[in-house]
Scaffold this motif. Structure first.
Motif, PDB file in Angstrom:
ATOM      1  N   SER A  25      10.199  -8.912 -52.303  1.00 56.78           N
ATOM      2  CA  SER A  25       9.437  -8.298 -51.220  1.00 56.78           C
ATOM      3  C   SER A  25      10.381  -7.804 -50.139  1.00 56.78           C
ATOM      4  O   SER A  25      11.404  -8.428 -49.857  1.00 56.78           O
ATOM      5  CB  SER A  25       8.470  -9.309 -50.604  1.00 56.78           C
ATOM      6  OG  SER A  25       7.549  -9.753 -51.557  1.00 56.78           O
ATOM      7  N   ARG A  26      10.018  -6.686 -49.544  1.00 53.46           N
ATOM      8  CA  ARG A  26      10.809  -6.152 -48.441  1.00 53.46           C
ATOM      9  C   ARG A  26      10.275  -6.696 -47.122  1.00 53.46           C
ATOM     10  O   ARG A  26       9.068  -6.835 -46.940  1.00 53.46           O
ATOM     11  CB  ARG A  26      10.750  -4.633 -48.426  1.00 53.46           C
ATOM     12  CG  ARG A  26      11.478  -4.011 -49.606  1.00 53.46           C
ATOM     13  CD  ARG A  26      11.446  -2.517 -49.512  1.00 53.46           C
ATOM     14  NE  ARG A  26      10.093  -2.081 -49.910  1.00 53.46           N
ATOM     15  CZ  ARG A  26       9.545  -0.931 -49.610  1.00 53.46           C
ATOM     16  NH1 ARG A  26      10.198  -0.061 -48.889  1.00 53.46           N
ATOM     17  NH2 ARG A  26       8.337  -0.621 -50.017  1.00 53.46           N
ATOM     18  N   VAL A  27      11.192  -6.976 -46.199  1.00 51.11           N
ATOM     19  CA  VAL A  27      10.805  -7.451 -44.880  1.00 51.11           C
ATOM     20  C   VAL A  27      10.686  -6.243 -43.960  1.00 51.11           C
ATOM     21  O   VAL A  27      11.574  -5.387 -43.921  1.00 51.11           O
ATOM     22  CB  VAL A  27      11.858  -8.444 -44.335  1.00 51.11           C
ATOM     23  CG1 VAL A  27      11.496  -8.881 -42.932  1.00 51.11           C
ATOM     24  CG2 VAL A  27      11.985  -9.643 -45.254  1.00 51.11           C
ATOM     25  N   ARG A  28       9.593  -6.172 -43.243  1.00 53.62           N
ATOM     26  CA  ARG A  28       9.398  -5.072 -42.306  1.00 53.62           C
ATOM     27  C   ARG A  28      10.213  -5.338 -41.044  1.00 53.62           C
ATOM     28  O   ARG A  28      10.035  -6.377 -40.408  1.00 53.62           O
ATOM     29  CB  ARG A  28       7.930  -4.943 -41.946  1.00 53.62           C
ATOM     30  CG  ARG A  28       7.064  -4.517 -43.115  1.00 53.62           C
ATOM     31  CD  ARG A  28       5.589  -4.620 -42.767  1.00 53.62           C
ATOM     32  NE  ARG A  28       5.266  -4.115 -41.454  1.00 53.62           N
ATOM     33  CZ  ARG A  28       4.562  -3.002 -41.215  1.00 53.62           C
ATOM     34  NH1 ARG A  28       4.091  -2.316 -42.223  1.00 53.62           N
ATOM     35  NH2 ARG A  28       4.311  -2.605 -40.002  1.00 53.62           N
ATOM     36  N   PRO A  29      11.104  -4.431 -40.655  1.00 50.16           N
ATOM     37  CA  PRO A  29      11.942  -4.673 -39.477  1.00 50.16           C
ATOM     38  C   PRO A  29      11.132  -4.774 -38.185  1.00 50.16           C
ATOM     39  O   PRO A  29      11.526  -5.490 -37.270  1.00 50.16           O
ATOM     40  CB  PRO A  29      12.886  -3.469 -39.437  1.00 50.16           C
ATOM     41  CG  PRO A  29      12.325  -2.456 -40.353  1.00 50.16           C
ATOM     42  CD  PRO A  29      11.402  -3.157 -41.298  1.00 50.16           C
ATOM     43  N   GLN A  30       9.985  -4.107 -38.107  1.00 50.09           N
ATOM     44  CA  GLN A  30       9.180  -4.166 -36.897  1.00 50.09           C
ATOM     45  C   GLN A  30       8.200  -5.334 -36.903  1.00 50.09           C
ATOM     46  O   GLN A  30       7.486  -5.555 -35.947  1.00 50.09           O
ATOM     47  CB  GLN A  30       8.436  -2.841 -36.676  1.00 50.09           C
ATOM     48  CG  GLN A  30       7.297  -2.591 -37.633  1.00 50.09           C
ATOM     49  CD  GLN A  30       7.714  -1.896 -38.915  1.00 50.09           C
ATOM     50  OE1 GLN A  30       8.847  -1.998 -39.354  1.00 50.09           O
ATOM     51  NE2 GLN A  30       6.798  -1.199 -39.544  1.00 50.09           N
ATOM     52  N   GLY A  33       2.076  -6.391 -40.231  1.00 49.31           N
ATOM     53  CA  GLY A  33       1.645  -6.115 -41.595  1.00 49.31           C
ATOM     54  C   GLY A  33       0.765  -7.234 -42.118  1.00 49.31           C
ATOM     55  O   GLY A  33       0.328  -8.113 -41.390  1.00 49.31           O
ATOM     56  N   THR A  34       0.492  -7.191 -43.401  1.00 53.96           N
ATOM     57  CA  THR A  34      -0.335  -8.218 -44.019  1.00 53.96           C
ATOM     58  C   THR A  34       0.543  -9.155 -44.845  1.00 53.96           C
ATOM     59  O   THR A  34       1.637  -8.799 -45.258  1.00 53.96           O
ATOM     60  CB  THR A  34      -1.399  -7.591 -44.942  1.00 53.96           C
ATOM     61  OG1 THR A  34      -0.727  -6.790 -45.915  1.00 53.96           O
ATOM     62  CG2 THR A  34      -2.356  -6.701 -44.160  1.00 53.96           C
ATOM     63  N   GLN A  35       0.042 -10.324 -45.073  1.00 55.67           N
ATOM     64  CA  GLN A  35       0.768 -11.310 -45.873  1.00 55.67           C
ATOM     65  C   GLN A  35       0.807 -10.851 -47.324  1.00 55.67           C
ATOM     66  O   GLN A  35      -0.179 -10.319 -47.848  1.00 55.67           O
ATOM     67  CB  GLN A  35       0.077 -12.660 -45.768  1.00 55.67           C
ATOM     68  CG  GLN A  35       0.811 -13.768 -46.471  1.00 55.67           C
ATOM     69  CD  GLN A  35       0.113 -15.111 -46.272  1.00 55.67           C
ATOM     70  OE1 GLN A  35      -0.974 -15.185 -45.713  1.00 55.67           O
ATOM     71  NE2 GLN A  35       0.736 -16.154 -46.739  1.00 55.67           N
ATOM     72  N   ASP A  36       1.960 -11.048 -47.962  1.00 50.54           N
ATOM     73  CA  ASP A  36       2.110 -10.661 -49.365  1.00 50.54           C
ATOM     74  C   ASP A  36       1.245 -11.534 -50.269  1.00 50.54           C
ATOM     75  O   ASP A  36       1.094 -12.727 -50.037  1.00 50.54           O
ATOM     76  CB  ASP A  36       3.564 -10.795 -49.818  1.00 50.54           C
ATOM     77  CG  ASP A  36       4.454  -9.698 -49.266  1.00 50.54           C
ATOM     78  OD1 ASP A  36       3.916  -8.678 -48.820  1.00 50.54           O
ATOM     79  OD2 ASP A  36       5.679  -9.875 -49.289  1.00 50.54           O
ATOM     80  N   THR A  37       0.689 -10.908 -51.296  1.00 52.15           N
ATOM     81  CA  THR A  37      -0.027 -11.638 -52.334  1.00 52.15           C
ATOM     82  C   THR A  37       1.020 -12.177 -53.305  1.00 52.15           C
ATOM     83  O   THR A  37       1.965 -11.467 -53.639  1.00 52.15           O
ATOM     84  CB  THR A  37      -0.998 -10.702 -53.075  1.00 52.15           C
ATOM     85  OG1 THR A  37      -1.882 -10.112 -52.120  1.00 52.15           O
ATOM     86  CG2 THR A  37      -1.803 -11.442 -54.115  1.00 52.15           C
ATOM     87  N   PRO A  38       0.883 -13.421 -53.763  1.00 48.37           N
ATOM     88  CA  PRO A  38       1.878 -13.974 -54.687  1.00 48.37           C
ATOM     89  C   PRO A  38       2.043 -13.105 -55.936  1.00 48.37           C
ATOM     90  O   PRO A  38       1.072 -12.540 -56.455  1.00 48.37           O
ATOM     91  CB  PRO A  38       1.313 -15.344 -55.059  1.00 48.37           C
ATOM     92  CG  PRO A  38       0.381 -15.682 -53.945  1.00 48.37           C
ATOM     93  CD  PRO A  38      -0.160 -14.377 -53.441  1.00 48.37           C
ATOM     94  N   ASP A  39       3.278 -12.999 -56.403  1.00 48.03           N
ATOM     95  CA  ASP A  39       3.585 -12.177 -57.576  1.00 48.03           C
ATOM     96  C   ASP A  39       2.792 -12.625 -58.797  1.00 48.03           C
ATOM     97  O   ASP A  39       2.355 -11.805 -59.597  1.00 48.03           O
ATOM     98  CB  ASP A  39       5.080 -12.232 -57.890  1.00 48.03           C
ATOM     99  CG  ASP A  39       5.914 -11.542 -56.831  1.00 48.03           C
ATOM    100  OD1 ASP A  39       5.381 -10.652 -56.132  1.00 48.03           O
ATOM    101  OD2 ASP A  39       7.098 -11.882 -56.711  1.00 48.03           O
ATOM    102  N   GLU A  40       2.596 -13.933 -58.951  1.00 49.17           N
ATOM    103  CA  GLU A  40       1.873 -14.455 -60.108  1.00 49.17           C
ATOM    104  C   GLU A  40       0.437 -13.927 -60.132  1.00 49.17           C
ATOM    105  O   GLU A  40      -0.096 -13.587 -61.179  1.00 49.17           O
ATOM    106  CB  GLU A  40       1.843 -15.986 -60.107  1.00 49.17           C
ATOM    107  CG  GLU A  40       3.193 -16.617 -60.239  1.00 49.17           C
ATOM    108  CD  GLU A  40       3.869 -16.876 -58.895  1.00 49.17           C
ATOM    109  OE1 GLU A  40       3.361 -16.382 -57.852  1.00 49.17           O
ATOM    110  OE2 GLU A  40       4.905 -17.536 -58.882  1.00 49.17           O
TER     111      GLU A  40
END
Length: 55
Positions: A25-30, A33-40
Motif C-alpha cells: 500500500s502507498r502512504v498518502r503524504p498529505q 483518505g480511507t482505511q485500506d481493506t486487507p489484501d486477503e
C-alpha cells in the motif's frame, strides 16, 4: 489465511502464491483518505467473482 474468514474460498497454497504479487500500500503524504481493506479480503472477493461469475 488458514483460519481467516475467507479461508473457505482461498486455500493457503493459493494465498501463498498470490501474496508476493500484491504491491504494498502507498502512504498518502498529505494523510487522510480511507482505511485500506486487507489484501486477503480483496483477493478473496476477486476469486469469488471468478469462480461464481458476475450476474
Amino acid at each position: 489465511m488458514g483460519r481467516g474468514t475467507w479461508s473457505w474460498i482461498v486455500p493457503d497454497g493459493l494465498w501463498e502464491i498470490a501474496k508476493p504479487l500484491i504491491p504494498p500500500s502507498r502512504v498518502r503524504p498529505q494523510g487522510g483518505g480511507t482505511q485500506d481493506t486487507p489484501d486477503e479480503t480483496l483477493f478473496s472477493a476477486i476469486i469469488h467473482v471468478l469462480v461464481s461469475g458476475c450476474a
